[in-house]
Design a protein around this motif. Sequence first.
Motif, PDB file in Angstrom:
ATOM      1  N   ASP A   1      25.322 149.852   4.146  1.00 39.98           N
ATOM      2  CA  ASP A   1      25.070 148.636   3.351  1.00 39.98           C
ATOM      3  C   ASP A   1      24.597 147.471   4.220  1.00 39.98           C
ATOM      4  OD1 ASP A   1      25.808 149.923   0.962  1.00 39.98           O
ATOM      5  OD2 ASP A   1      27.930 149.608   1.437  1.00 39.98           O
TER       6      ASP A   1
ATOM      7  N   ASP B   1      30.289 159.446  -5.574  1.00 39.92           N
ATOM      8  CA  ASP B   1      31.706 159.246  -5.909  1.00 39.92           C
ATOM      9  C   ASP B   1      32.222 160.284  -6.900  1.00 39.92           C
ATOM     10  OD1 ASP B   1      31.760 157.127  -4.215  1.00 39.92           O
ATOM     11  OD2 ASP B   1      31.447 155.605  -5.762  1.00 39.92           O
TER      12      ASP B   1
ATOM     13  N   LYS C   1      23.878 157.474  -3.647  1.00 36.20           N
ATOM     14  CA  LYS C   1      24.946 156.518  -3.986  1.00 36.20           C
ATOM     15  C   LYS C   1      25.264 156.515  -5.487  1.00 36.20           C
ATOM     16  CE  LYS C   1      24.627 153.409  -0.040  1.00 36.20           C
ATOM     17  NZ  LYS C   1      24.438 152.063   0.477  1.00 36.20           N
TER      18      LYS C   1
END
Length: 364
Positions: free
Chosen positions: A240, A222, A218
């Motif tokens: 999550d 991105d 994580k």
Amino acid sequence: MKFKYVVVGAGLAGLTIAERIANVLGEKVLVIEKRNHIGGNVYDSYNEDGILIHNYGPHIFHTNDKEVYEYLSKFTQWNVFWHRVLSYVDGNLVPMPISVETINKLYNLNLSTDEVEDFLAKRAVEVPEVTTSKDVAISKVGIDIYEKMFKNYTIKQWGVDPAELDTSVISRIPVRLNRDTRYFADKYQGMPTNGYTKLCENMIANKNIKVMLNTDYKEVIDDIEYEKLIYTGPTDYFYDYKYGKLAYRSINFKFETYTKESYQEAPVVNYPNDYDFTRITEFKKLTGQEHHKTTILKEFPCAEGEPYYPFPTKEHKERFAKYERDMKKEKNVVFIGRLAQYRYYNMDAVVRSVLDAFSEELNG
Ligand code: FAD
Ligand code: UDP
């Protein structure tokens, strides 16, 4: 950064899929791993005394799946090894799983194979439907053996009564009406000659495979352009925890080294009723290493910590089913391995499921 394929987790599942992508598809693949090593739970290493240990508990390869055996054999040779386990019950060390030898030693008898069959048939409890791990045990061996060999071990390992666990847990242990005292009866069994870490290193010896250690996916995902994400971490973390936390059982591993050739009579000794640990492993008896010292491992199961075992209770299976519905809808994510699929997979079953997922979802 641009990679067509990104794999989360460098355990056996992640490395198998990375190997296939690099060697069969000839594509570049990035493997992101949060620990500081590859191999996941099969990782082994030499400790400060130079003894090869399994850092996350004893791992013995066994399978009836010829294709999986042949696949892994491309990356390692195998030491011939038949795993044996003794269980410390009523002051005696008796072979586990239950065989003719176990019954004779436990009850100080000298029964033949047929007589043991009668002995167990008389004690077996009739249950209308076998739905829990307790049912599995009592319907095969009766109450006394269940209480001596299964009940307390299972309570220690899982923190709940076997009546709360689904059948998959105790079904892992066969009951044998013969004199075979090996822990596994599979056709192919062995220990990788140079260890599991070496096997894993050989799997990813391809310049198309890049590994990023010490990184939770994580933190970086991105910033990476990719077409497919192959995820082998815990499912609830991926989402999550939107349907709540899935329980995984953890273990505190306590290693001890002694200046003596040998510590115990077998590679693994189980302690169903005594102490807080479930079992003691003596690594030299698994690996065949010669050394004037010996390292052992005591396993103390616990609820919090690294997720090692999916927790097969009704409540958590139902929660996982909710996640599974979402997983099926993902277009560019493939979920594989023991954590993501929330299945009590052995190594061979992980490799089998990954080879199948590769054929079905990535290779045309
Ligand atoms: P893992 O090995 O758990 O790998 C998952 C990897 O993903 C881990 O390295 C983890 O750090 C990483 N990861 C998780 N989250 C993230 C994140 N957010 N970002 C980046 N990386 C992440 N099997 C047998 O066949 N024989 C045995 O004797 C045997 N004994 C066992 C004993 C114990 C104590 C345990 C716990 C398991 C045993 N197994 C055995 C099962 C075997 O360990 C598993 O089948 C196999 O290791 C599963 O591989 P995996 O890749 O699915 O999962
Ligand atoms: N088990 C038990 N007594 C034993 C060994 C195993 O009751 O002496 C039960 C226990 O519930 C355990 C399960 O059988 O979790 C599976 O055992 P296995 O040796 O396969 O466990 P693993 O190596 O996966 O921890």
